[in-house]
Write an enzyme that holds these catalytic residues in place. Structure first.
Site, PDB file in Angstrom:
ATOM      1  N   HIS A   1      -8.165  -4.782  -1.072  1.00  0.00           N
ATOM      2  CA  HIS A   1      -6.928  -4.146  -0.633  1.00  0.00           C
ATOM      3  C   HIS A   1      -6.475  -4.747   0.704  1.00  0.00           C
ATOM      4  CE1 HIS A   1      -4.010  -0.855  -0.505  1.00  0.00           C
ATOM      5  NE2 HIS A   1      -4.245  -0.799   0.797  1.00  0.00           N
TER       6      HIS A   1
ATOM      7  N   ASP B   1     -10.086  -3.161  -5.484  1.00  0.00           N
ATOM      8  CA  ASP B   1      -9.222  -2.208  -4.783  1.00  0.00           C
ATOM      9  C   ASP B   1      -9.218  -0.897  -5.570  1.00  0.00           C
ATOM     10  OD1 ASP B   1      -7.261  -0.802  -3.435  1.00  0.00           O
ATOM     11  OD2 ASP B   1      -5.691  -2.296  -3.727  1.00  0.00           O
TER      12      ASP B   1
ATOM     13  N   SER C   1       0.830  -1.196   0.000  1.00  0.00           N
ATOM     14  CA  SER C   1       0.000   0.000   0.000  1.00  0.00           C
ATOM     15  C   SER C   1       0.876   1.263   0.000  1.00  0.00           C
ATOM     16  CB  SER C   1      -0.964  -0.051   1.187  1.00  0.00           C
ATOM     17  OG  SER C   1      -1.977   0.913   1.077  1.00  0.00           O
TER      18      SER C   1
END
Length: 338
Positions: A292, A262, A167
């Site tokens: 995600h 995501d 991320s």
């Protein structure tokens, strides 16, 4: 308009995860302090076990500090064996540049070391908004430089130095690679980008298509970007938004993993495509039905086991003279669409 159930065809375990997440106050309604406190208070052993299963035991794990331009940077070293030299993965945690620390990704880093046989150096970079861009990135770059300069003392092979992040950590890993190229070092062999945030403009179809996705929503990304940026102009910097870099030539080989549901999916896919167009050996896999952060929820996400196997093989291939960087190590691996 599609209902949430129609848009997100989640398997039953992910439905349970979504239900648990829906009981928590949304990220976008929490201050950075409240979000960090929630991450700390929600990490008892039983929660970690539910998410990850048994925590991997390693021969050696140690904490220490390294010195960067902004002061001391905490790191944690994970040794899968006492042999040396070992390949070394410098890891940057996710959390929107605002939350996360050595503890939140402890099980994650143990898993990387255990499965790949690489030494993992986890970096606790300074967090926004108290320390906005470029301070977190400079901490990550300084820690990577330190790892290269102290490889012998660490028992690491300087020829097998890699960066990895999930991320926001994937953003930092990509940016460190750009800095290392532009500043002529350190020499990095691989970059592993897990559902990375690569474009602060948030101007990609998946950002709107999955704006209300489980785990990460567009509104949360907007807040994180605003907290990380020191000014609106920062967002246009390639070190803030690697996808906006003029060229991606001469970067380390890459593994890019994205999740189908995501908001960040399209920018990860676009970055992989640009790397390939620049001649950088790049493997990219989009995991269907996943959300995600799914690698942090292996007990809830069916695709996590396959993704962990792909990461493991990719890291191990870095040391194998008989394996091409472009070999497909996963039946889901594919090139992004033209």
């Amino acid at each position: 308009m599609q209902s949430s159930a129609q848009k997100y065809r989640l398997d039953w375990k992910l439905q349970i995860l979504k239900g648990l997440l829906n009981r928590s106050q949304p990220i976008e309604l929490l201050s950075p302090e409240a979000l960090r406190q929630r991450n700390e208070t929600s990490r008892p052993a039983v929660i970690d076990w539910l998410k990850h299963g048994r925590k991997r035991k390693l021969p050696k794990v140690r904490n220490q500090w390294v010195t960067g331009r902004h002061g001391n940077i905490p790191i944690r070293l994970y040794y899968p064996s006492l042999n040396s030299p070992l390949p070394c993965v410098v890891f940057f945690h996710g959390g929107g540049w605002v939350t996360g620390n050595l503890g939140t990704h402890d099980a994650f880093c143990r898993q990387i070391a255990y499965q790949s046989g690489a030494l993992v150096l986890s970096v606790a970079y300074r967090l926004a908004p108290e320390f906005p861009y470029p301070t977190p990135l400079e901490d990550c770059y300084d820690a990577t430089q330190w790892a290269a300069q102290n490889a012998d003392a660490l028992g690491a092979d300087p020829r097998q130095l890699m960066v990895m992040g999930d991320s926001a950590g994937g953003n930092l890993a990509a940016a460190v690679c750009l800095m290392a190229r532009d500043l002529e070092g350190p020499n990095l062999q691989k970059q592993i980008l897990l559902y990375p945030a690569l474009d602060g403009t948030l101007n990609h179809p998946s950002m709107d298509q999955y704006a209300d996705a489980p785990v990460l929503k567009k509104t949360a990304m907007e807040i994180f970007i605003n907290q990380y940026a020191n000014s609106p102009a920062d967002i246009q910097s390639p070190y803030f938004s690697p996808l906006l870099a003029e060229t991606l030539n001469h970067l380390p080989s890459a593994l890019v993993i994205t999740a189908a549901y995501d908001p960040l999916r399209d920018e990860g896919q676009a970055y992989a495509q640009r790397l390939q167009q620049a001649g950088v050996p790049t493997q990219v896999t989009d995991y269907p039905g996943m959300v995600h952060g799914f690698l942090s929820f292996p007990r809830f996400c069916s695709g996590a086991k396959l993704a962990w196997a792909e990461i493991t093989q990719y890291l191990q291939a870095a040391t194998s003279p008989n394996c091409s960087p472009t070999d497909s190590l996963n039946p889901l691996a594919k090139s992004p669409p033209d």
